[in-house]
Design a protein around this motif. Structure first.
Motif, short mmCIF file in Angstrom:
data_model
loop_
_atom_site.label_atom_id
_atom_site.label_comp_id
_atom_site.label_asym_id
_atom_site.label_seq_id
_atom_site.Cartn_x
_atom_site.Cartn_y
_atom_site.Cartn_z
N LYS A 2 0.82 -1.20 0.00
CA LYS A 2 0.00 0.00 0.00
C LYS A 2 0.86 1.25 0.00
N THR A 3 0.33 2.29 -0.63
CA THR A 3 0.97 3.60 -0.60
C THR A 3 0.31 4.41 0.50
N ILE A 4 1.12 4.87 1.46
CA ILE A 4 0.60 5.62 2.60
C ILE A 4 1.18 7.03 2.57
N THR A 5 0.30 8.02 2.61
CA THR A 5 0.71 9.41 2.68
C THR A 5 0.05 10.05 3.89
N LEU A 6 0.84 10.72 4.70
CA LEU A 6 0.34 11.42 5.88
C LEU A 6 0.48 12.92 5.65
N PHE A 7 -0.66 13.61 5.64
CA PHE A 7 -0.67 15.06 5.56
C PHE A 7 -0.84 15.60 6.97
N GLY A 8 0.05 16.49 7.38
CA GLY A 8 -0.05 17.05 8.71
C GLY A 8 0.98 18.13 8.92
N SER A 9 1.32 18.32 10.19
CA SER A 9 2.31 19.33 10.57
C SER A 9 3.24 18.72 11.61
N GLU A 10 4.50 19.06 11.52
CA GLU A 10 5.47 18.46 12.44
C GLU A 10 5.23 18.83 13.89
N ASN A 11 4.45 19.88 14.16
CA ASN A 11 4.18 20.25 15.55
C ASN A 11 2.77 19.88 16.00
N CYS A 12 2.06 19.09 15.21
CA CYS A 12 0.71 18.63 15.56
C CYS A 12 0.82 17.30 16.30
N HIS A 13 0.26 17.24 17.51
CA HIS A 13 0.41 16.02 18.31
C HIS A 13 -0.24 14.80 17.65
N LYS A 14 -1.34 14.98 16.92
CA LYS A 14 -1.97 13.85 16.24
C LYS A 14 -1.12 13.39 15.05
N THR A 15 -0.51 14.32 14.34
CA THR A 15 0.39 13.94 13.25
C THR A 15 1.55 13.12 13.81
N ILE A 16 2.12 13.55 14.91
CA ILE A 16 3.22 12.83 15.55
C ILE A 16 2.76 11.44 15.97
N TYR A 17 1.53 11.36 16.47
CA TYR A 17 0.96 10.07 16.86
C TYR A 17 0.96 9.11 15.67
N TYR A 18 0.48 9.57 14.51
CA TYR A 18 0.41 8.71 13.32
C TYR A 18 1.80 8.37 12.79
N GLN A 19 2.72 9.29 12.86
CA GLN A 19 4.10 8.98 12.46
C GLN A 19 4.64 7.83 13.32
N ASN A 20 4.43 7.91 14.62
CA ASN A 20 4.88 6.85 15.53
C ASN A 20 4.14 5.55 15.26
N PHE A 21 2.85 5.65 14.96
CA PHE A 21 2.04 4.48 14.63
C PHE A 21 2.66 3.72 13.45
N PHE A 22 2.95 4.44 12.37
CA PHE A 22 3.53 3.80 11.19
C PHE A 22 4.93 3.28 11.45
N GLU A 23 5.74 4.09 12.10
CA GLU A 23 7.13 3.69 12.36
C GLU A 23 7.21 2.47 13.27
N SER A 24 6.35 2.38 14.28
CA SER A 24 6.38 1.25 15.21
C SER A 24 5.96 -0.05 14.53
N ARG A 25 5.29 0.05 13.39
CA ARG A 25 4.87 -1.12 12.63
C ARG A 25 5.73 -1.33 11.38
N ASN A 26 6.81 -0.58 11.31
CA ASN A 26 7.73 -0.65 10.16
C ASN A 26 7.01 -0.46 8.83
N LEU A 27 6.06 0.46 8.81
CA LEU A 27 5.32 0.77 7.59
C LEU A 27 5.95 1.99 6.94
N LYS A 28 6.23 1.89 5.66
CA LYS A 28 6.78 3.03 4.92
C LYS A 28 5.65 3.99 4.60
N PHE A 29 5.90 5.26 4.83
CA PHE A 29 4.91 6.28 4.53
C PHE A 29 5.63 7.55 4.10
N THR A 30 4.88 8.39 3.42
CA THR A 30 5.39 9.69 3.01
C THR A 30 4.71 10.74 3.86
N PHE A 31 5.50 11.65 4.41
CA PHE A 31 4.95 12.72 5.24
C PHE A 31 4.97 14.03 4.45
#
Length: 79
Positions: A2-31
Motif C-alpha cells: 500500500k501507498t501511505i501518505t500522511l498530511f499534517g504538521s510536524e508540531n501537531c500532536h496527532k500527526t506525531i501520533y500517526y508517524q509513531n504508529f507507522f514507524e512502530s509497525r515498520n510501515l513506509k509512509f510519506t509525510f
C-alpha cells in the motif's frame, strides 16, 4: 504494498501520533507537512470539497482517512 501518505504538521500532536504508529509497525509512509510546503497544502485542500486544511489526513492508496481511530486505520491497512 500500500501507498501511505500522511498530511499534517510536524508540531501537531496527532500527526506525531500517526508517524509513531507507522514507524512502530515498520510501515513506509510519506509525510507531507502542509504548513511548511504550499504544494502539499494545496494537494490536501484538493482532497476536500470545502478546500480546507483538514489534518492530519491519511491516504492509503486512494482511501482518504481524516484523523482515524486505530481500528479504522488498521482495517484499511489490512485490506
Amino acid at each position: 504494498m500500500k501507498t501511505i501518505t500522511l498530511f499534517g504538521s510536524e508540531n501537531c500532536h496527532k500527526t506525531i501520533y500517526y508517524q509513531n504508529f507507522f514507524e512502530s509497525r515498520n510501515l513506509k509512509f510519506t509525510f507531507h507537512d502542509v504548513l511548511m510546503n504550499d504544494n502539499f497544502a494545496q494537494e490536501l485542500r484538493n482532497l476536500y470539497p470545502n478546500g480546507n486544511l483538514h489534518f492530519p489526513t491519511i491516504l492509503i492508496d486512494d482511501k482518504r482517512l481524516r484523523n482515524p481511530k486505530d481500528k479504522d486505520l488498521l482495517k484499511w491497512l489490512n485490506k
